[in-house]
Scaffold this active site. Structure first.
Site, PDB file in Angstrom:
ATOM      1  N   HIS A  70       0.855  -1.197   0.000  1.00 25.89           N
ATOM      2  CA  HIS A  70       0.000   0.000   0.000  1.00 25.89           C
ATOM      3  C   HIS A  70       0.881   1.234   0.000  1.00 25.89           C
ATOM      4  O   HIS A  70       1.151   1.799   1.057  1.00 25.89           O
ATOM      5  CB  HIS A  70      -0.894  -0.013   1.238  1.00 25.89           C
ATOM      6  CG  HIS A  70      -1.974   1.013   1.239  1.00 25.89           C
ATOM      7  ND1 HIS A  70      -1.802   2.273   1.763  1.00 25.89           N
ATOM      8  CD2 HIS A  70      -3.236   0.975   0.796  1.00 25.89           C
ATOM      9  CE1 HIS A  70      -2.930   2.955   1.669  1.00 25.89           C
ATOM     10  NE2 HIS A  70      -3.815   2.180   1.075  1.00 25.89           N
ATOM     11  N   VAL A  76       2.592   3.851   2.233  1.00 23.65           N
ATOM     12  CA  VAL A  76       1.922   4.647   3.250  1.00 23.65           C
ATOM     13  C   VAL A  76       1.032   3.709   4.068  1.00 23.65           C
ATOM     14  O   VAL A  76       0.472   2.746   3.529  1.00 23.65           O
ATOM     15  CB  VAL A  76       1.092   5.798   2.607  1.00 23.65           C
ATOM     16  CG1 VAL A  76       0.016   5.277   1.694  1.00 23.65           C
ATOM     17  CG2 VAL A  76       0.528   6.724   3.659  1.00 23.65           C
ATOM     18  N   CYS A  80      -7.379   3.271   7.117  1.00 24.06           N
ATOM     19  CA  CYS A  80      -8.335   2.383   7.796  1.00 24.06           C
ATOM     20  C   CYS A  80      -7.682   1.617   8.932  1.00 24.06           C
ATOM     21  O   CYS A  80      -8.349   1.259   9.906  1.00 24.06           O
ATOM     22  CB  CYS A  80      -9.000   1.443   6.800  1.00 24.06           C
ATOM     23  SG  CYS A  80      -7.859   0.360   5.929  1.00 24.06           S
TER      24      CYS A  80
END
Length: 171
Positions: A70, A76, A80
């Site tokens: 990600h 990063v 969530c």
């Protein structure tokens, strides 16, 4: 019985296996989904509302699993995961208070992201202020929270709600 006011990573993992607060209390996730390394403080009379507070930390290093996926070439921490950590902590608080059952996130009022967690960061700090707990037929905790990276606030969430249920089969 006096409750502990801080917890190590080993104790948090034990909570995930039902060996810290008790087998019928809400559990934390284990392995990659446990989004904290320690709880620095937990109490039932502090915080902004005088009803309890939690301060927890996650050590950041470039080897954390989410940086590899990600995103490719743009690593990063997913927002969530920070939000989930806040829900995890509300559920832990309810178990620490004595609630029995399985914890489930029920919602959040408003979430704001004003920064990001990059692989070169050192530490994430979660700060939760308990607004209300209900221990009747409905067992629920409500909290406001912030998330900091290296001392700078980057997320805020209001009215994080977590419920504790004896039966989740029809949830």
């Amino acid at each position: 019985m006096e409750r502990a006011n801080s917890f190590t990573k080993e104790q948090l993992v034990a909570c995930g296996h039902g060996n810290l607060l008790g087998p019928n209390r809400p559990r934390l996730p284990v392995d990659n989904m446990l989004m904290m390394d320690r709880i620095i403080t937990i109490n039932d009379n502090g915080g902004e509302f005088g009803k309890g507070e939690i301060v927890a930390e996650l050590d950041i290093n470039p080897d954390l699993w989410f940086f590899d996926c990600h995103f490719i070439t743009d690593p990063v921490m997913p927002g969530c995961l920070g939000l989930d950590a806040m829900w995890q902590l509300v559920g832990f608080y309810l178990g620490w208070e004595g609630a029995e059952g399985k914890g489930r996130a029920l919602g959040v009022g408003e979430v704001k992201f004003t920064g990001q967690v990059l692989p070169n960061a050192k530490k994430v700090t979660y700060k939760l202020n308990i607004k209300r707990t209900i221990h009747r037929k409905l067992v629920m905790g409500i909290a406001d929270a912030t998330m900091e990276v290296d001392g700078r606030q980057i997320y805020s969430a209001t009215d994080l709600k977590v419920g504790v249920f004896s039966d989740t089969s029809t949830f």
